[in-house]
Design an enzyme around this catalytic site. Structure first.
Site, PDB file in Angstrom:
ATOM      1  N   SER A 117       0.699  -1.100   0.005  1.00 38.13           N
ATOM      2  CA  SER A 117       0.098   0.242  -0.013  1.00 38.13           C
ATOM      3  C   SER A 117       0.677   1.411   0.219  1.00 38.13           C
ATOM      4  O   SER A 117       1.622   1.460  -1.000  1.00 38.13           O
ATOM      5  CB  SER A 117      -0.924   0.076   1.270  1.00 38.13           C
ATOM      6  OG  SER A 117      -1.950   0.896   1.005  1.00 38.13           O
ATOM      7  N   ASP A 133     -10.205  -5.698  -3.087  1.00 35.47           N
ATOM      8  CA  ASP A 133      -9.608  -4.653  -2.287  1.00 35.47           C
ATOM      9  C   ASP A 133     -10.415  -3.538  -1.955  1.00 35.47           C
ATOM     10  O   ASP A 133     -11.008  -2.861  -2.770  1.00 35.47           O
ATOM     11  CB  ASP A 133      -8.369  -4.318  -2.738  1.00 35.47           C
ATOM     12  CG  ASP A 133      -7.338  -3.338  -1.912  1.00 35.47           C
ATOM     13  OD1 ASP A 133      -7.874  -2.611  -1.164  1.00 35.47           O
ATOM     14  OD2 ASP A 133      -6.095  -3.333  -2.119  1.00 35.47           O
ATOM     15  N   HIS A 157      -7.543  -6.008   1.032  1.00 35.37           N
ATOM     16  CA  HIS A 157      -6.266  -5.102   1.222  1.00 35.37           C
ATOM     17  C   HIS A 157      -5.326  -5.700   2.543  1.00 35.37           C
ATOM     18  O   HIS A 157      -4.420  -5.039   2.758  1.00 35.37           O
ATOM     19  CB  HIS A 157      -6.646  -3.733   1.478  1.00 35.37           C
ATOM     20  CG  HIS A 157      -5.478  -2.632   1.409  1.00 35.37           C
ATOM     21  ND1 HIS A 157      -4.949  -2.274   0.070  1.00 35.37           N
ATOM     22  CD2 HIS A 157      -4.889  -1.806   1.970  1.00 35.37           C
ATOM     23  CE1 HIS A 157      -4.093  -1.432   0.055  1.00 35.37           C
ATOM     24  NE2 HIS A 157      -4.215  -1.087   1.353  1.00 35.37           N
TER      25      HIS A 157
HETATM   26  N1  LIG Z   1      -7.803   2.600   9.634  1.00 33.48           N
HETATM   27  C1  LIG Z   1      -7.826   2.964   8.105  1.00 33.48           C
HETATM   28  C2  LIG Z   1      -6.974   1.838   7.328  1.00 33.48           C
HETATM   29  C3  LIG Z   1      -5.695   1.565   7.608  1.00 33.48           C
HETATM   30  C4  LIG Z   1      -5.059   0.329   6.956  1.00 33.48           C
HETATM   31  O1  LIG Z   1      -5.943  -0.366   6.332  1.00 33.48           O
HETATM   32  N2  LIG Z   1      -3.713   0.345   6.901  1.00 33.48           N
HETATM   33  C5  LIG Z   1      -3.355  -0.769   5.870  1.00 33.48           C
HETATM   34  C6  LIG Z   1      -2.353  -0.165   5.046  1.00 33.48           C
HETATM   35  S1  LIG Z   1      -3.294   0.753   4.124  1.00 33.48           S
HETATM   36  C7  LIG Z   1      -2.452   1.688   3.062  1.00 33.48           C
HETATM   37  O2  LIG Z   1      -1.061   1.992   3.341  1.00 33.48           O
HETATM   38  C8  LIG Z   1      -2.403  -1.545   7.014  1.00 33.48           C
HETATM   39  O3  LIG Z   1      -1.510  -2.257   6.732  1.00 33.48           O
HETATM   40  N3  LIG Z   1      -2.800  -1.647   8.270  1.00 33.48           N
HETATM   41  C9  LIG Z   1      -2.381  -2.682   9.222  1.00 33.48           C
HETATM   42  C10 LIG Z   1      -2.680  -4.004   9.413  1.00 33.48           C
HETATM   43  O4  LIG Z   1      -2.079  -4.844  10.325  1.00 33.48           O
HETATM   44  O5  LIG Z   1      -3.633  -4.455   8.695  1.00 33.48           O
HETATM   45  C11 LIG Z   1      -9.255   2.957   7.847  1.00 33.48           C
HETATM   46  O6  LIG Z   1      -9.883   2.629   8.656  1.00 33.48           O
HETATM   47  O7  LIG Z   1      -9.613   2.844   6.416  1.00 33.48           O
END
Ligand SMILES: N[C@@H](CCC(=O)N[C@@H](CSC=O)C(=O)NCC(=O)O)C(=O)O
Length: 277
Positions: free
Chosen positions: A147, A222, A255
């Site tokens: 991401s 995603d 995602h």
């Molecule tokens: N909190 C946010 C979304 C945050 C999220 O999905 N972070 C992803 C990376 S998104 C792009 O850089 C992530 O890797 N989160 C950590 C995990 O351990 O999954 C929302 O609510 O939209």
């Protein structure tokens, strides 16, 4: 700068460690994780840098991706940095997509961010120098990420050279044209869009004559696809530049780290092949 070891766990015959150090680029204390495969006890090994996404620290990938078993087999060191500068003196924002946890791998030029937010220099220069000086690295390196981290990996590899290969999961392919990117780049880089383009993977890929091996996986289910990720722009740039990047759509995947853990083995084998070549 010395590395202070904070933690160590034996894992698949190797060692998962966490380090702390003062970063000159970021002007603060940083932590990062490393997986040393068993082969590193006897000699120097190649390094895969992993860049994580929004809201992450070095721990998300370390705990959730399941990369260490294959890294142990392949003799790959994994270096897993944090996603932004940290500490009480570092500017922040209440939103999850700006400030701490959201450094976007750029060198900020705008107040109040410029004092610490220099993640591009940290990842491309300072951290590799530190790893080469203090850990059993053989000088060969590759880079990957997810991401926001996929954006960082593609941009750094395309701009810097010196990486044997680059891969990305669900990268933000064209940050200059999506809400996440426009918000972060306006804050960190100001309003001159010419400055933004130096951090836009689709723009850089369209211009490149690179023969760099590139692998991208994107889940079709995603929640951030296509609006934030703009994979089509990377596909168009790939066709335009004939760079030969493999950009694969994966039906049903979202995602999350469930997606990453499903394909991380293929990415590690891809990097190991090119690191050995
Ligand atoms: N909190 C946010 C979304 C945050 C999220 O999905 N972070 C992803 C990376 S998104 C792009 O850089 C992530 O890797 N989160 C950590 C995990 O351990 O999954 C929302 O609510 O939209």
């Amino acid at each position: 700068m010395p590395l202070i070891q904070l933690a160590e766990h034996k894992l698949f015959g190797g060692l998962q460690r966490r380090y702390e150090h003062h970063s000159n680029s970021l002007n603060c204390v940083m932590q990062f994780s490393v997986y040393l495969p068993p082969q590193a006890a006897k000699g120097k090994v190649p390094v895969l840098y992993w860049l994580s996404g929004l809201t992450c620290t070095d721990e998300n990938f370390s705990v959730k991706a399941g990369a260490q078993r294959i890294a142990a087999e392949l003799g790959l060191m994994l270096v897993i940095p944090d996603t932004s500068p940290r500490g009480d003196l570092v500017a922040d924002d209440p939103a999850y997509d700006l400030g701490k946890g959201a450094g976007f791998y750029v060198n900020a030029t705008e107040t109040p961010w410029a004092a610490h937010y220099r993640m591009y220099d940290y990842i491309s220069q300072e951290l590799p120098a530190l790893v080469n000086a203090h850990l059993p690295a053989n000088g060969r390196k590759a880079i990957s990420g997810h991401s926001m981290g996929g954006h960082g990996a593609l941009v750094i590899a395309l701009r810097e050279g010196g990486y044997s290969s680059v891969s990305a999961f669900s990268p933000i392919c064209q940050p200059t044209e999506c809400d996440w990117g426009r918000k972060a780049f306006s804050a960190y880089l100001g309003n001159d869009k010419a400055q933004w383009l130096q951090y836009d993977a689709a723009y850089l890929l369209a211009k490149t004559q690179t023969t760099l091996p590139i692998l991208v996986d994107q889940g079709e289910a995603d929640q951030f696809y296509p609006a934030q990720l703009r994979t089509q722009a990377l596909q168009d740039a790939n066709q335009h530049s004939q760079s030969g990047a493999q950009i694969r759509m994966q039906p049903g995947y979202d995602h999350s780290y469930y997606f990453i853990s499903s394909f991380i083995e293929e990415h590690l084998r891809f990097h190991a092949r090119h690191l050995a070549g």
